[in-house]
Design a protein around this motif. Structure first.
Motif, PDB file in Angstrom:
ATOM      1  N   THR A 100     -12.290  -6.408  48.405  1.00 12.03           N
ATOM      2  CA  THR A 100     -12.200  -7.850  48.631  1.00 12.03           C
ATOM      3  C   THR A 100     -13.188  -8.322  49.697  1.00 12.03           C
ATOM      4  OG1 THR A 100     -10.389  -7.488  50.211  1.00 12.03           O
ATOM      5  CG2 THR A 100      -9.788  -7.958  47.922  1.00 12.03           C
ATOM      6  N   ASN A 101     -13.920  -7.391  50.285  1.00 11.60           N
ATOM      7  CA  ASN A 101     -14.921  -7.741  51.293  1.00 11.60           C
ATOM      8  C   ASN A 101     -16.096  -8.459  50.611  1.00 11.60           C
ATOM      9  OD1 ASN A 101     -16.964  -7.780  53.292  1.00 11.60           O
ATOM     10  ND2 ASN A 101     -16.161  -5.914  54.208  1.00 11.60           N
ATOM     11  N   PRO A 102     -16.536  -9.594  51.148  1.00 11.26           N
ATOM     12  CA  PRO A 102     -17.671 -10.308  50.534  1.00 11.26           C
ATOM     13  C   PRO A 102     -18.944  -9.459  50.456  1.00 11.26           C
ATOM     14  CG  PRO A 102     -16.556 -11.709  52.145  1.00 11.26           C
ATOM     15  CD  PRO A 102     -15.969 -10.337  52.291  1.00 11.26           C
ATOM     16  N   GLU A 103     -19.070  -8.457  51.323  1.00  9.77           N
ATOM     17  CA  GLU A 103     -20.271  -7.618  51.310  1.00  9.77           C
ATOM     18  C   GLU A 103     -20.251  -6.567  50.206  1.00  9.77           C
ATOM     19  OE1 GLU A 103     -20.530  -6.028  55.283  1.00  9.77           O
ATOM     20  OE2 GLU A 103     -21.853  -7.675  55.890  1.00  9.77           O
ATOM     21  N   PHE A 104     -19.115  -6.378  49.550  1.00  6.90           N
ATOM     22  CA  PHE A 104     -19.010  -5.323  48.532  1.00  6.90           C
ATOM     23  C   PHE A 104     -20.026  -5.536  47.413  1.00  6.90           C
ATOM     24  CE2 PHE A 104     -17.223  -4.165  44.363  1.00  6.90           C
ATOM     25  CZ  PHE A 104     -17.224  -2.787  44.496  1.00  6.90           C
ATOM     26  N   PHE A 105     -20.116  -6.745  46.903  1.00  2.00           N
ATOM     27  CA  PHE A 105     -21.018  -6.996  45.784  1.00  2.00           C
ATOM     28  C   PHE A 105     -22.487  -6.930  46.222  1.00  2.00           C
ATOM     29  CE2 PHE A 105     -17.069  -8.975  44.301  1.00  2.00           C
ATOM     30  CZ  PHE A 105     -16.969  -8.386  43.048  1.00  2.00           C
ATOM     31  N   MET A 106     -22.768  -7.282  47.480  1.00  2.00           N
ATOM     32  CA  MET A 106     -24.131  -7.122  47.977  1.00  2.00           C
ATOM     33  C   MET A 106     -24.507  -5.644  48.034  1.00  2.00           C
ATOM     34  SD  MET A 106     -25.716  -7.931  51.774  1.00  2.00           S
ATOM     35  CE  MET A 106     -24.886  -6.475  52.430  1.00  2.00           C
ATOM     36  N   LEU A 107     -23.606  -4.813  48.545  1.00  2.00           N
ATOM     37  CA  LEU A 107     -23.863  -3.374  48.621  1.00  2.00           C
ATOM     38  C   LEU A 107     -24.009  -2.774  47.231  1.00  2.00           C
ATOM     39  CD1 LEU A 107     -21.226  -2.496  51.369  1.00  2.00           C
ATOM     40  CD2 LEU A 107     -23.695  -2.645  51.676  1.00  2.00           C
ATOM     41  N   LEU A 108     -23.144  -3.185  46.321  1.00  2.00           N
ATOM     42  CA  LEU A 108     -23.203  -2.656  44.952  1.00  2.00           C
ATOM     43  C   LEU A 108     -24.497  -3.076  44.271  1.00  2.00           C
ATOM     44  CD1 LEU A 108     -21.649  -1.110  42.736  1.00  2.00           C
ATOM     45  CD2 LEU A 108     -20.683  -3.299  42.019  1.00  2.00           C
ATOM     46  N   ARG A 109     -24.880  -4.331  44.438  1.00  3.21           N
ATOM     47  CA  ARG A 109     -26.113  -4.824  43.824  1.00  3.21           C
ATOM     48  C   ARG A 109     -27.337  -4.088  44.375  1.00  3.21           C
ATOM     49  NH1 ARG A 109     -26.158  -9.558  45.899  1.00  3.21           N
ATOM     50  NH2 ARG A 109     -27.738  -9.115  47.472  1.00  3.21           N
ATOM     51  N   ASN A 110     -27.423  -3.966  45.682  1.00  2.27           N
ATOM     52  CA  ASN A 110     -28.576  -3.302  46.287  1.00  2.27           C
ATOM     53  C   ASN A 110     -28.666  -1.833  45.878  1.00  2.27           C
ATOM     54  OD1 ASN A 110     -29.142  -5.704  47.586  1.00  2.27           O
ATOM     55  ND2 ASN A 110     -28.265  -5.078  49.533  1.00  2.27           N
TER      56      ASN A 110
ATOM     57  N   ASP B 158     -26.027  10.388  41.395  1.00  2.00           N
ATOM     58  CA  ASP B 158     -26.564   9.832  42.639  1.00  2.00           C
ATOM     59  C   ASP B 158     -26.907   8.352  42.513  1.00  2.00           C
ATOM     60  OD1 ASP B 158     -26.422  12.317  43.861  1.00  2.00           O
ATOM     61  OD2 ASP B 158     -28.412  12.905  43.146  1.00  2.00           O
ATOM     62  N   VAL B 159     -26.307   7.668  41.556  1.00  2.00           N
ATOM     63  CA  VAL B 159     -26.635   6.251  41.343  1.00  2.00           C
ATOM     64  C   VAL B 159     -26.302   5.415  42.577  1.00  2.00           C
ATOM     65  CG1 VAL B 159     -25.887   4.203  40.068  1.00  2.00           C
ATOM     66  CG2 VAL B 159     -26.524   6.262  38.827  1.00  2.00           C
ATOM     67  N   LEU B 160     -25.198   5.714  43.236  1.00  2.00           N
ATOM     68  CA  LEU B 160     -24.819   4.959  44.425  1.00  2.00           C
ATOM     69  C   LEU B 160     -25.230   5.674  45.709  1.00  2.00           C
ATOM     70  CD1 LEU B 160     -21.262   3.616  43.488  1.00  2.00           C
ATOM     71  CD2 LEU B 160     -23.486   2.521  43.209  1.00  2.00           C
ATOM     72  N   ASP B 161     -25.948   6.771  45.575  1.00  2.00           N
ATOM     73  CA  ASP B 161     -26.393   7.537  46.735  1.00  2.00           C
ATOM     74  C   ASP B 161     -27.905   7.373  46.865  1.00  2.00           C
ATOM     75  OD1 ASP B 161     -26.712   9.197  48.837  1.00  2.00           O
ATOM     76  OD2 ASP B 161     -26.074  11.028  47.825  1.00  2.00           O
ATOM     77  N   ASN B 162     -28.337   6.431  47.683  1.00  2.00           N
ATOM     78  CA  ASN B 162     -29.758   6.113  47.807  1.00  2.00           C
ATOM     79  C   ASN B 162     -30.444   6.827  48.960  1.00  2.00           C
ATOM     80  OD1 ASN B 162     -28.336   3.137  47.007  1.00  2.00           O
ATOM     81  ND2 ASN B 162     -29.942   3.898  45.661  1.00  2.00           N
TER      82      ASN B 162
ATOM     83  N   ILE C  56     -29.688  -1.593  42.089  1.00  2.00           N
ATOM     84  CA  ILE C  56     -31.084  -1.987  41.838  1.00  2.00           C
ATOM     85  C   ILE C  56     -32.040  -0.898  42.318  1.00  2.00           C
ATOM     86  CG2 ILE C  56     -32.898  -3.616  42.474  1.00  2.00           C
ATOM     87  CD1 ILE C  56     -30.825  -5.827  42.443  1.00  2.00           C
ATOM     88  N   LEU C  57     -31.783  -0.350  43.496  1.00  2.00           N
ATOM     89  CA  LEU C  57     -32.636   0.726  44.002  1.00  2.00           C
ATOM     90  C   LEU C  57     -32.571   1.953  43.092  1.00  2.00           C
ATOM     91  CD1 LEU C  57     -32.362   0.832  47.908  1.00  2.00           C
ATOM     92  CD2 LEU C  57     -34.408   0.541  46.518  1.00  2.00           C
ATOM     93  N   SER C  58     -31.377   2.284  42.633  1.00  2.00           N
ATOM     94  CA  SER C  58     -31.230   3.426  41.727  1.00  2.00           C
ATOM     95  C   SER C  58     -31.936   3.166  40.403  1.00  2.00           C
ATOM     96  CB  SER C  58     -29.744   3.714  41.487  1.00  2.00           C
ATOM     97  OG  SER C  58     -29.112   4.147  42.670  1.00  2.00           O
ATOM     98  N   LEU C  59     -31.857   1.928  39.922  1.00  2.00           N
ATOM     99  CA  LEU C  59     -32.544   1.583  38.681  1.00  2.00           C
ATOM    100  C   LEU C  59     -34.057   1.696  38.840  1.00  2.00           C
ATOM    101  CD1 LEU C  59     -32.375   0.522  35.778  1.00  2.00           C
ATOM    102  CD2 LEU C  59     -32.416  -1.799  36.702  1.00  2.00           C
TER     103      LEU C  59
ATOM    104  N   ILE D  41     -39.807   1.527  49.175  1.00  2.00           N
ATOM    105  CA  ILE D  41     -38.885   2.661  49.054  1.00  2.00           C
ATOM    106  C   ILE D  41     -39.245   3.520  47.856  1.00  2.00           C
ATOM    107  CG2 ILE D  41     -36.506   3.304  48.532  1.00  2.00           C
ATOM    108  CD1 ILE D  41     -36.834   2.545  51.395  1.00  2.00           C
ATOM    109  N   VAL D  42     -39.516   2.891  46.721  1.00  2.00           N
ATOM    110  CA  VAL D  42     -39.845   3.641  45.510  1.00  2.00           C
ATOM    111  C   VAL D  42     -41.165   4.390  45.680  1.00  2.00           C
ATOM    112  CG1 VAL D  42     -40.387   3.450  43.054  1.00  2.00           C
ATOM    113  CG2 VAL D  42     -38.528   2.092  44.032  1.00  2.00           C
ATOM    114  N   LEU D  43     -42.165   3.738  46.266  1.00  2.00           N
ATOM    115  CA  LEU D  43     -43.457   4.390  46.483  1.00  2.00           C
ATOM    116  C   LEU D  43     -43.327   5.560  47.455  1.00  2.00           C
ATOM    117  CD1 LEU D  43     -45.840   1.298  46.667  1.00  2.00           C
ATOM    118  CD2 LEU D  43     -45.697   2.987  44.832  1.00  2.00           C
ATOM    119  N   GLN D  44     -42.523   5.398  48.488  1.00  2.00           N
ATOM    120  CA  GLN D  44     -42.268   6.507  49.406  1.00  2.00           C
ATOM    121  C   GLN D  44     -41.653   7.699  48.670  1.00  2.00           C
ATOM    122  OE1 GLN D  44     -39.762   5.163  52.604  1.00  2.00           O
ATOM    123  NE2 GLN D  44     -41.483   4.682  53.948  1.00  2.00           N
ATOM    124  N   THR D  45     -40.663   7.423  47.835  1.00  2.00           N
ATOM    125  CA  THR D  45     -39.971   8.489  47.106  1.00  2.00           C
ATOM    126  C   THR D  45     -40.921   9.206  46.159  1.00  2.00           C
ATOM    127  OG1 THR D  45     -37.921   7.180  47.220  1.00  2.00           O
ATOM    128  CG2 THR D  45     -37.982   9.014  45.661  1.00  2.00           C
TER     129      THR D  45
END
Length: 318
Positions: free
Chosen positions: A82-92, A246-250, A95-98, A182-186
């Motif tokens: 129910t934390n408003p930041e949950f969807f921000m964390l999930l989205r970020n 590792d989808v949620l492990d960035n 997207i990074l995993s994608l 981040i992607v270029l670094q990886t």
């Protein structure tokens, strides 16, 4: 008198003869001795700490300890969802995993295919060594190099932009540049090392298939498409399945080193959130609940990806 076949069959096998279970264990005792350090590592650092997930269901207090802290059930999960930041964390995180899945995952495959086509052994070994080296560089050094190249205060890239185009770009503080960096670094750091598994798989391809393709008039691209890629398809599928876990492990360190208040809206992910909540604010139970959520999602995705792979005729991981 020579024993009959029935008597010989009824006679118990020697313990050290390798035919019984204990005999096989004794025969391969040195292999199990080599296996022991790996088993101890996973037992001590992976399985024993799993008891710590109980903190996610407690209101843990260091003064009361692990066994006497108040049991609150799924309260921390409810607060997190129910934390408003949950969807921000999930989205970020997604997207990074994608981005990594689209750009980084194919990179070692492409590089391995290119290296496999090199016929000059010395040149091939030299290139392999050069692309392996970044893997052994600390992420702190990588972040420092990124800062040296991209900072607006004397950064090489911005100095060139200023000289030739008359403007500078705030790469390190602009939200739209965070994910590409981040992607270029990886890719730069891990692409070369990731080719090891694919090159090993390519070494097992039967050379007679290429000889037959050459006789049929197939070009090098045709050989790669119809022989090389199908031969390593099972390896690609297995690594893709494992990647889904590792989808949620960035990766905490890489994100944390580039995170700042100006790009937080796109840079904050579950890994950094767990650090800030658990270490800096002392919310041990809450941060454990967040980490457990990540792990459960990873398990579900691995099982789902493995099931999908089997549906398409691949072997999967189990």
């Amino acid at each position: 008198m020579k024993p009959s076949a029935t008597t010989a069959a009824a006679r118990p096998m020697s313990r050290t003869g390798g035919s019984t279970k204990w005999g096989r264990l004794w025969k391969n005792r040195w292999l199990y001795a080599l296996l022991a350090p790996g088993l101890l590592y996973f037992l001590i650092f992976k399985y024993v700490p799993m008891w710590g997930v109980l903190l996610a269901f407690q209101n843990f207090s260091p003064f009361h300890g692990f066994w006497k802290s108040e049991w609150v059930g799924f309260e921390h999960f409810r607060v997190f969802f129910t934390n408003p930041e949950f969807f921000m964390l999930l989205r970020n995180s997604l997207i990074l995993s994608l981005y990594n899945l689209l750009f980084f995952f194919p990179a070692p495959i492409i590089l391995a295919l290119l290296l496999n086509e090199v016929r000059i052994a010395l040149f091939k070994r030299t290139i392999q060594t050069l692309v392996y080296v970044p893997h052994f560089i600390s992420m702190v050094i990588v972040a420092s190099l990124t800062y040296v190249f991209l900072t607006t205060e004397g950064g090489l890239v911005n100095e060139l932009l200023q000289q030739y185009f008359g403007f500078k770009i705030s790469f390190l503080t602009s939200p739209e540049w965070f994910r590409p960096i981040i992607v270029l670094q990886t890719i730069w750091k891990e692409c070369g090392f990731g080719t090891i598994i694919f090159l090993a798989a390519l070494a097992g391809v039967d050379p007679e298939q290429y000889e037959a393709a050459i006789i049929d008039g197939a070009s090098r691209w045709r050989q790669m498409w119809h022989i090389t890629l199908p031969s390593i398809r099972s390896t690609i599928v297995i690594l893709l399945i494992l990647r889904m876990g590792d989808v949620l492990d960035n990766g905490f360190e890489q994100i944390y080193l580039l995170l700042n208040p100006l790009n937080r809206e796109v840079a904050e992910v579950f890994d950094t959130y767990v650090y800030f909540m658990g270490i800096t604010q002392g919310a041990f139970s809450y941060s454990t609940a967040v980490g457990l959520f990540k792990s459960v999602v990873g398990i579900i995705l691995v099982i789902g990806a493995n099931w999908t792979a089997k549906k398409f005729g691949q072997s999967g991981i189990y």
